[in-house]
Design an enzyme around this catalytic site. Structure first.
Site, PDB file in Angstrom:
ATOM      1  N   ASP A   1      -1.466  -1.964  -4.000  1.00 12.70           N
ATOM      2  CA  ASP A   1      -2.855  -2.020  -3.542  1.00 12.70           C
ATOM      3  C   ASP A   1      -3.296  -0.593  -3.222  1.00 12.70           C
ATOM      4  O   ASP A   1      -2.964  -0.049  -2.175  1.00 12.70           O
ATOM      5  CB  ASP A   1      -2.922  -2.921  -2.303  1.00 12.70           C
ATOM      6  CG  ASP A   1      -4.300  -3.002  -1.685  1.00 12.70           C
ATOM      7  OD1 ASP A   1      -5.223  -2.315  -2.175  1.00 12.70           O
ATOM      8  OD2 ASP A   1      -4.466  -3.746  -0.697  1.00 12.70           O
TER       9      ASP A   1
ATOM     10  N   GLN B   1      -7.492   2.392  -0.992  1.00  7.21           N
ATOM     11  CA  GLN B   1      -7.908   3.638  -0.349  1.00  7.21           C
ATOM     12  C   GLN B   1      -7.268   4.869  -0.972  1.00  7.21           C
ATOM     13  O   GLN B   1      -7.811   5.963  -0.885  1.00  7.21           O
ATOM     14  CB  GLN B   1      -7.581   3.571   1.147  1.00  7.21           C
ATOM     15  CG  GLN B   1      -8.341   2.469   1.872  1.00  7.21           C
ATOM     16  CD  GLN B   1      -8.122   2.476   3.368  1.00  7.21           C
ATOM     17  OE1 GLN B   1      -7.829   3.498   3.967  1.00  7.21           O
ATOM     18  NE2 GLN B   1      -8.268   1.316   3.990  1.00  7.21           N
TER      19      GLN B   1
ATOM     20  N   GLU C   1       0.863  -1.183   0.000  1.00 11.65           N
ATOM     21  CA  GLU C   1       0.000   0.000   0.000  1.00 11.65           C
ATOM     22  C   GLU C   1       0.903   1.238   0.000  1.00 11.65           C
ATOM     23  O   GLU C   1       1.830   1.310   0.811  1.00 11.65           O
ATOM     24  CB  GLU C   1      -0.867   0.041   1.251  1.00 11.65           C
ATOM     25  CG  GLU C   1      -1.753  -1.168   1.475  1.00 11.65           C
ATOM     26  CD  GLU C   1      -2.134  -1.294   2.940  1.00 11.65           C
ATOM     27  OE1 GLU C   1      -3.129  -0.652   3.351  1.00 11.65           O
ATOM     28  OE2 GLU C   1      -1.432  -2.010   3.675  1.00 11.65           O
TER      29      GLU C   1
ATOM     30  N   LYS D   1     -12.781  -0.131  -3.072  1.00 15.92           N
ATOM     31  CA  LYS D   1     -13.336   0.942  -2.257  1.00 15.92           C
ATOM     32  C   LYS D   1     -13.724   2.178  -3.065  1.00 15.92           C
ATOM     33  O   LYS D   1     -14.880   2.365  -3.416  1.00 15.92           O
ATOM     34  CB  LYS D   1     -12.355   1.310  -1.141  1.00 15.92           C
ATOM     35  CG  LYS D   1     -12.182   0.233  -0.077  1.00 15.92           C
ATOM     36  CD  LYS D   1     -11.277   0.702   1.045  1.00 15.92           C
ATOM     37  CE  LYS D   1     -11.054  -0.345   2.105  1.00 15.92           C
ATOM     38  NZ  LYS D   1     -12.219  -0.602   2.955  1.00 15.92           N
TER      39      LYS D   1
END
Length: 434
Positions: A243, A246, A210, A272
């Protein structure tokens, strides 16, 4: 008596719901609109986490409502081998936003997209070892859970064979330091990969990362880190999977967080934010990787792959983000939010750090001396909710009370300032109550 105290509702919830982590908020949410959710007393609660970090357009955006109504009446779901125009259009639009990642797979959840990405990486490389950060969160299913190290690892039996981790860089609590006390992330990264090389059986398939580790405490990868990480992968024949569940679709002030670093992943996963609160995720990769995967018989055939309803919503999300200039707005509003939280840091010693990018920020609550203060963080969160603000706090071993603050990209300046004001009042009240 408050309507939120409805004993029949809570008795039924206690009797019939499986508890899936944490505790439920002490309110019955009846509806949501814009930046607010409304409880059973019709009390407005400012949503500073965009639902589950997903509602980038706020709640009930009229164009999303219109798209859902239209698409449900047309076609919502089909046999997985059938294609519709919304699916191909969304794939085309996403590919245009990340040139080079021209092949797209549309799925439902973030965990599912990471499952698909890791499965592809293993097949293409012919290897099976997957490396992730020690404070990562990539999902609660299969190999996604095996690459999740921030929580949920104990009591479920063995993780997937070949699951490896390296420390997540933390500028607030650096493990390796430069002479000035700042984080020496290059030495930390070199040391970490020396350990990975020692543990590897020669089957390193991919690193999944992330750009901002959300559940790990809003830890942002320092500038330069992502490029160095990509080089580590290239040297070992690994693929880099990013990833951006968000961070994608504008939240950090660029369409994708990796754009700041000028580093293109081999595989990108989105979820998301691309569905604006509806279940939609995507896997994006290069034609070369997809061709190889296809030649080797890549299989990820699921019930809701290429569903037209969420795909149509995804197209509308991209339309609204462009029409309302929300990527640039996230940068502008993010600075306003950061400055407001930084002012609270100057005012209250318990605010140890403010970090993040755009409208995705973390605020860490600490004790005197800088140790994590879980109890005060929980008290502030509870006080804020009473005052009409919903904030998510990370409660994980080794982390302080880190608030994850990620309001909708459509939030107004007045709503943003209201949230900052409530946070300040909640800190003051919590400190007074000690």
């Amino acid at each position: 008596m408050s309507n939120n105290a409805d004993p029949k509702f809570w008795d039924a919830a206690k009797k019939h719901l499986i508890r899936y982590g944490g505790t439920f908020e002490p309110a019955i949410i009846e509806r949501a609109k814009g930046s607010f959710v409304y409880d059973a007393d019709n009390r407005a609660i400012l949503d500073f986490t965009s639902g589950q970090m997903s509602a980038v357009l706020g709640h009930g955006h009229p164009k999303i409502v219109e798209t859902v109504q239209r698409q449900v009446e047309t076609v919502a779901h089909l046999f997985s081998g059938m294609l519709t125009r919304p699916v191909v259009t969304l794939a085309e639009r996403l590919a245009a936003l990340a040139p080079g990642l021209d092949r797209v797979l549309l799925l439902s959840t973030g965990a599912e997209s990471n499952e698909a990405a890791i499965r592809m990486a293993k097949l293409v490389t012919g290897k099976h070892e997957i490396v992730a950060f020690s404070k990562s969160w990539h999902g609660m299913t299969g190999v996604a859970a095996s690459a999740t190290y921030s929580a949920g690892r104990k009591g479920y039996g063995p993780a997937a064979v070949g699951s490896l981790a390296i420390p997540a860089p933390n500028a607030f609590r650096p493990r390796f330091k430069n002479a000035d006390g700042s984080l020496d992330w290059q030495t930390e990264l070199d040391d970490a990969f020396n350990l990975i090389d020692a543990q590897s059986t020669g089957n390193l398939a991919a690193f999944v990362a992330e750009p901002i580790l959300s559940s790990g405490g809003m830890l942002e990868l320092p500038k330069g880190y992502l490029a160095a990480l990509k080089q580590k992968c290239v040297e070992r024949g690994m693929l880099l999977i990013l990833d951006e569940a968000q961070t994608g679709i504008g939240r950090t002030g660029t369409m994708f967080a990796f754009e700041r670093d000028g580093v293109m992943p081999d595989i990108l996963t989105l979820s998301k934010t691309i569905g604006a609160g509806l279940p939609l995720s995507a896997v994006m990769t290069t034609p070369e990787i997809e061709d190889t995967a296809h030649e080797k018989g890549y299989l990820f055939y699921t019930t809701h792959v290429s569903d037209p309803l969420p795909a149509a919503v995804g197209v509308t999300v991209l339309d609204v983000v462009a029409e309302e200039n929300l990527v640039a707005r996230a940068g502008h509003m993010g600075k306003r939010l950061f400055d407001g939280l930084a002012a609270l840091k100057d005012q209250y010693s318990c605010v140890g750090d403010v970090r993040g990018r755009g409208l995705m920020l973390g605020m860490e609550i600490v004790k005197d001396g800088g140790a994590p203060d879980h109890d005060l963080g929980a008290a502030i969160a509870s006080e804020a909710f009473k005052r009409g603000l919903s904030m998510n706090i990370v409660k994980l071993p080794g982390m302080g009370g880190v608030f994850r603050i990620a309001p909708p990209l459509t939030i107004t300046e007045e709503e943003l300032d209201l949230g900052i004001s409530i946070i300040g009042d909640s800190i003051a009240a919590s400190l007074t109550g000690r």
